[in-house]
Design a protein around this motif. Sequence first.
Motif: not given
Length: 249
Positions: A87-110, A149-150
């Motif tokens: 998954i990708g979940l794009p967003g503005s870097f300065l406002e990027y939610p930590l939850e979205d960052f973690q969601k991407v890592l959960d699928v794409n890495v873990t 995150a992607y």
Amino acid sequence: MGKRIALVTGAAQGIGFACAEALVADGFRVVLSDVNAEGLAEATAKIGGDAVSMVCDMSDVAAIGALFDRIEAEIGPVGALVNNAGIGLPGSFLEYPLEDFQKVLDVNVTGVFAATQRAAQTMVEKAIKGAIVNMSSINAVVAIPAIPAYCASKGAVMQLTKASSLALAEHGIRVNAVGPGSIDTEMMAAVNSNPAAMQKALSRTPLGRMGEAKEIADAVAFLISDKASYITGETIYVDGGRLGQNYPV
């Protein structure tokens, strides 16, 4: 001796679906997996033959373990794994939610690590000289600020590919990755529908066109095949020349 079994994650559409088609054509019995149950059923029916479907959320490590348990119980041990789900979940870097960052890592890495580890455990136990292909991206090397995150996850996939290839080499298990560039899939729909965005993407692509999902699948099928028997720990970039060009001409 029965057919070798391959598992393709994220196979309901796009690159994953094309990979499943390619492996069925190469004589594998293919398990298509995806979190999208309806799309997965349609994709599996479209391929037919030796394709079966099993729903799995690749962000859920317990579900990944259960998926392999089910495949082994109902079909047999997996000899080829394509870690395509992402998954990708794009967003503005300065406002990027930590939850979205973690969601991407959960699928794409873990999820990739958990599936690779689980597949390899059975390969070692059964003395299967298997092949694993991870889906990386040119964004393992070049970055886009709107998908932090992607980008981070695909860089991690590149290094995980190397580390796991070294760990599993003594068992005859090969691990490689494919890094797509701009590919004409559902993930590129926003670009496809915007002429300016399309022109920008093509200006960074020396071959002057979008890639097709089948072209990624062909690279994956090659890396799984015996034709790639002396290749491990590598990432092959299928990007129309993108990484070789440092500015639009």
